[in-house]
Enzyme design. Structure first.
Site, mmCIF file in Angstrom:
data_model
loop_
_atom_site.group_PDB
_atom_site.id
_atom_site.type_symbol
_atom_site.label_atom_id
_atom_site.label_comp_id
_atom_site.label_asym_id
_atom_site.label_seq_id
_atom_site.Cartn_x
_atom_site.Cartn_y
_atom_site.Cartn_z
ATOM 1 N N GLU A 76 8.875 71.153 32.686
ATOM 2 C CA GLU A 76 8.834 70.206 31.567
ATOM 3 C C GLU A 76 7.578 69.355 31.634
ATOM 4 O O GLU A 76 6.934 69.080 30.613
ATOM 5 C CB GLU A 76 10.104 69.344 31.581
ATOM 6 C CG GLU A 76 11.373 70.140 31.336
ATOM 7 C CD GLU A 76 11.816 71.044 32.479
ATOM 8 O OE1 GLU A 76 12.561 72.008 32.206
ATOM 9 O OE2 GLU A 76 11.438 70.801 33.649
ATOM 10 N N HIS A 103 -1.190 53.484 37.861
ATOM 11 C CA HIS A 103 -2.464 54.106 38.232
ATOM 12 C C HIS A 103 -2.940 55.165 37.255
ATOM 13 O O HIS A 103 -4.147 55.372 37.124
ATOM 14 C CB HIS A 103 -2.361 54.755 39.618
ATOM 15 C CG HIS A 103 -2.249 53.763 40.730
ATOM 16 N ND1 HIS A 103 -2.373 54.122 42.051
ATOM 17 C CD2 HIS A 103 -2.026 52.427 40.734
ATOM 18 C CE1 HIS A 103 -2.241 53.069 42.814
ATOM 19 N NE2 HIS A 103 -2.017 52.013 42.041
#
Length: 165
Positions: A76, A103
């Site tokens: 996925e 991040h």
């Protein structure tokens, strides 16, 4: 915030739960399917649509993220990452869910429906949705390198430390 959802049969139970959970917590879920159990369904059909929904919303200036769910979450995530502009991250802990946003400014999180309890997976999604990108220069620079490569197909230059003397 709008949250696009897509899964396969292994993620159907969690997607159904998340749709209610998201609504109860003030989010606007957009369900891209599937809507019935089919052990032979194909996750790309639904996950690509969820990722495209996020990109379309963001192109309009909307606050939008996505969640894709499968047995492990691996396929996925790969499907979502095929959509131009998407950064999808596989989350298996609260830390990986938070770092995906902090991040990497990930827009889509992938979770494995067979890897955790519904309570744990819901928490991973909650952490992802409530964590902001730090905007630190090093993270912006790295995301820029990925975006440039996606657009041009040209590799970023090697840093001096990686070049043979």
């Amino acid at each position: 915030m709008r949250v696009h959802l897509g899964c396969d049969h292994a993620g159907l139970e969690l997607k159904s739960h998340l749709t209610s959970w998201l609504t109860e917590h003030g989010y606007e879920p957009v369900d891209h399917g599937p809507f019935a159990y089919d052990a032979q369904d194909d996750y790309p059909v639904f996950c690509l649509r969820a990722a495209e929904g996020v990109v379309a919303d963001r192109a309009k200036g909307m606050d939008s993220l996505g969640v894709v769910i499968g047995g492990s979450g691996n396929g996925e995530q790969m499907a979502a990452n095929k959509v131009k502009g998407v950064r999808a991250a596989l989350a298996w802990s609260e830390e990986t869910a938070a770092l995906a946003r902090e991040h990497n400014d990930a827009w889509v999180v992938s979770v494995g429906g067979r890897m955790h309890t519904i309570e744990v997976m819901t928490r991973l999604v909650e952490v992802f949705l409530t964590t902001d990108f730090t905007g630190e220069e090093r993270h912006v620079r790295r995301i820029g390198q990925l975006a440039d490569y996606e657009t041009t197909g040209e590799l970023p230059p090697l840093p001096p430390s990686a070049v043979d003397a």
